[in-house]
Enzyme design. Structure first.
Site, PDB file in Angstrom:
ATOM      1  N   ASP A   1      13.079  -8.117  25.639  1.00 44.83           N
ATOM      2  CA  ASP A   1      13.094  -7.493  24.298  1.00 44.83           C
ATOM      3  C   ASP A   1      12.217  -8.310  23.341  1.00 44.83           C
ATOM      4  OD1 ASP A   1      14.833  -9.709  24.224  1.00 44.83           O
ATOM      5  OD2 ASP A   1      16.185  -8.785  22.766  1.00 44.83           O
TER       6      ASP A   1
ATOM      7  N   ASP B   1      10.801 -14.253  24.475  1.00 46.84           N
ATOM      8  CA  ASP B   1      10.475 -13.320  25.566  1.00 46.84           C
ATOM      9  C   ASP B   1       8.968 -13.323  25.817  1.00 46.84           C
ATOM     10  OD1 ASP B   1      13.101 -11.287  25.698  1.00 46.84           O
ATOM     11  OD2 ASP B   1      12.699 -12.050  23.706  1.00 46.84           O
TER      12      ASP B   1
ATOM     13  N   ASN C   1      16.204  -7.672  20.199  1.00 51.90           N
ATOM     14  CA  ASN C   1      15.635  -8.398  19.060  1.00 51.90           C
ATOM     15  C   ASN C   1      15.114  -7.442  17.995  1.00 51.90           C
ATOM     16  OD1 ASN C   1      16.097 -11.043  19.883  1.00 51.90           O
ATOM     17  ND2 ASN C   1      14.309 -11.009  21.229  1.00 51.90           N
TER      18      ASN C   1
ATOM     19  N   THR D   1      15.850 -10.875  29.994  1.00 57.86           N
ATOM     20  CA  THR D   1      15.859 -11.787  28.843  1.00 57.86           C
ATOM     21  C   THR D   1      16.253 -11.078  27.547  1.00 57.86           C
ATOM     22  OG1 THR D   1      13.498 -11.487  28.417  1.00 57.86           O
ATOM     23  CG2 THR D   1      14.107 -13.273  29.904  1.00 57.86           C
TER      24      THR D   1
ATOM     25  N   ASN E   1      22.391 -11.859  23.341  1.00 54.38           N
ATOM     26  CA  ASN E   1      22.099 -10.817  24.342  1.00 54.38           C
ATOM     27  C   ASN E   1      23.374 -10.194  24.906  1.00 54.38           C
ATOM     28  OD1 ASN E   1      19.341 -11.147  24.131  1.00 54.38           O
ATOM     29  ND2 ASN E   1      19.211 -12.592  25.851  1.00 54.38           N
TER      30      ASN E   1
ATOM     31  N   HIS F   1      14.775 -20.255  24.760  1.00 51.69           N
ATOM     32  CA  HIS F   1      15.766 -19.615  25.639  1.00 51.69           C
ATOM     33  C   HIS F   1      15.128 -18.930  26.853  1.00 51.69           C
ATOM     34  CE1 HIS F   1      18.664 -20.008  22.330  1.00 51.69           C
ATOM     35  NE2 HIS F   1      17.806 -19.420  21.530  1.00 51.69           N
ATOM     36  N   ASP F   2      14.364 -17.870  26.575  1.00 53.22           N
ATOM     37  CA  ASP F   2      13.943 -16.974  27.660  1.00 53.22           C
ATOM     38  C   ASP F   2      13.008 -17.630  28.689  1.00 53.22           C
ATOM     39  OD1 ASP F   2      15.513 -15.048  26.464  1.00 53.22           O
ATOM     40  OD2 ASP F   2      13.857 -14.097  25.403  1.00 53.22           O
TER      41      ASP F   2
HETATM   42  C1  BDR Z   1      18.439 -14.685  23.007  1.00 47.98           C
HETATM   43  O1  BDR Z   1      18.487 -13.793  21.893  1.00 47.98           O
HETATM   44  C2  BDR Z   1      17.182 -13.418  21.509  1.00 47.98           C
HETATM   45  O2  BDR Z   1      17.037 -13.491  20.118  1.00 47.98           O
HETATM   46  C3  BDR Z   1      16.228 -14.305  22.241  1.00 47.98           C
HETATM   47  O3  BDR Z   1      15.046 -13.588  22.579  1.00 47.98           O
HETATM   48  C4  BDR Z   1      16.993 -14.731  23.460  1.00 47.98           C
HETATM   49  O4  BDR Z   1      16.816 -13.818  24.536  1.00 47.98           O
HETATM   50  C5  BDR Z   1      19.014 -16.017  22.586  1.00 47.98           C
HETATM   51  O5  BDR Z   1      20.342 -15.874  22.198  1.00 47.98           O
HETATM   52 CA    CA Z   2      15.121 -12.130  24.489  1.00 48.71          CA
END
Ligand code: BDR
Ligand code: CA
Length: 312
Positions: A10, A15, A39, A124, A166, A240-241
């Site tokens: 997303d 991502d 997102n 992701t 997510n 994160h992703d």
């Molecule tokens: C996740 O939430 C989204 O905002 C980021 O892309 C990531 O996948 C982190 O909590």
């Molecule tokens: Ca994401």
């Protein structure tokens, strides 16, 4: 031989960096990119995926957009983190190619069906598309080697005290995926909060001096703004992703545990919590490999090395 993957995402700053990392890595063959609402709205995340692939000159990769909303709930977006476009910050090209006519679930199903070998799904964003795929194409489950998920947390949430974004957005979808019996790897906040990119790392990207590296630096500058808030206690911003792709490329950089995880869909305060049987109290068989720690420096070095390849 490279490993075939499908990325359901997303985009989203992190991502986008996960896509950039995957597409610079010969160890991985990206068979398709699909987008989930998360997102930003499904229209914007699809457009963003097309913009990133246009930047990378990878119009050969089939792209499809997914469900417009979670299975049962209204969509929640993270424009406070990712901005109005979902990828605010750097200048990005307009998409110069079209998505497939089919939707995300149909594209993933078609690619799985045609593949002679099982494929790893990398998710992701919210798990809506993956849950719909599992519900509508049970015959394809054996074709899924593993699902590598950015989502959840053994410990604390980042959207509510209990839940990561997510999983919070579509907990019913997440519960279907976590109870599917398919091998799962979870890159949750336990590890991604340790995978921080610092200001000095962003300068390393900027100094690479290729157009993709410039975009990465611009994305990270913007991503830093939200994560600078004092409440997080971060020095940098959690990537994160990209942890999902980094784990596929270099699992030796991570430490993990195997545990049973269930998703809270009913709780008054805990919607979307990844309830983890950390102390193994229930006798339930572990369904998830949970990444808990990362060698941060080597992770950043890996990213810099791969982004540098766009200049060659
Ligand atoms: C996740 O939430 C989204 O905002 C980021 O892309 C990531 O996948 C982190 O909590
Ligand atoms: Ca994401």
């Amino acid at each position: 031989m490279s490993r075939s993957i499908i990325i359901d995402c997303d985009p989203g700053h992190d991502d986008a960096i996960a896509l950039i990392l995957a597409l610079a890595s010969p160890e991985l063959k990206v068979e398709a990119v699909t987008t989930s609402a998360g997102n930003q709205t499904s229209e914007k995340t699809l457009r963003n995926a097309l913009r990133i692939l246009t930047l990378l000159k990878r119009q050969d990769i089939p792209v499809a957009g997914g469900a417009q909303k979670p299975l049962l709930r209204e969509l929640i977006i993270a424009d406070n983190v990712h901005g109005e476009s979902g990828l605010d910050g750097p200048a990005l090209p307009e998409p110069d190619f079209a998505p497939q006519a089919e939707n995300a679930v149909e594209l993933i199903a078609r690619v799985l069906r045609a593949s002679p070998r099982p494929i790893t799904l990398v998710a992701t964003g919210p798990l809506t598309n993956i849950a719909l795929l599992l519900a509508s194409h049970t015959e394809l489950t054996p074709k899924i080697e593993r699902i590598v998920i950015m989502g959840g947390s053994v410990m604390l949430g980042n959207w509510t005290p209990a839940a990561e974004f997510n999983i919070y957005v579509d907990p019913e979808a997440a519960e279907r995926v976590f109870q599917s019996g398919i091998p799962l790897t979870m890159a949750g906040l336990d590890v991604t909060h340790k995978a921080q990119v610092m200001s000095e790392d962003i300068e390393r990207f900027r100094q690479l001096g290729n157009p993709v590296a410039d975009v990465v630096a611009g994305l990270l500058d913007f991503f830093m703004l939200y994560h600078r808030q004092e409440r997080w206690g971060f020095k940098g911003a959690p990537l994160h992703d990209p942890c999902t792709i980094a784990w596929l490329l270099a699992p030796e950089l991570f430490q993990s545990i195997d545990r049973w995880v269930g998703i809270e869909t009913q709780g008054k305060y805990t919607q979307g919590m990844t309830v983890t049987d950390f102390y193994q109290l229930t006798g339930k068989t572990a369904n998830t490999q949970i990444l808990m720690d990362i060698n941060r420096q080597s992770f950043i070095d890996l990213l810099v090395d791969r982004v540098a390849r766009y200049g060659k």
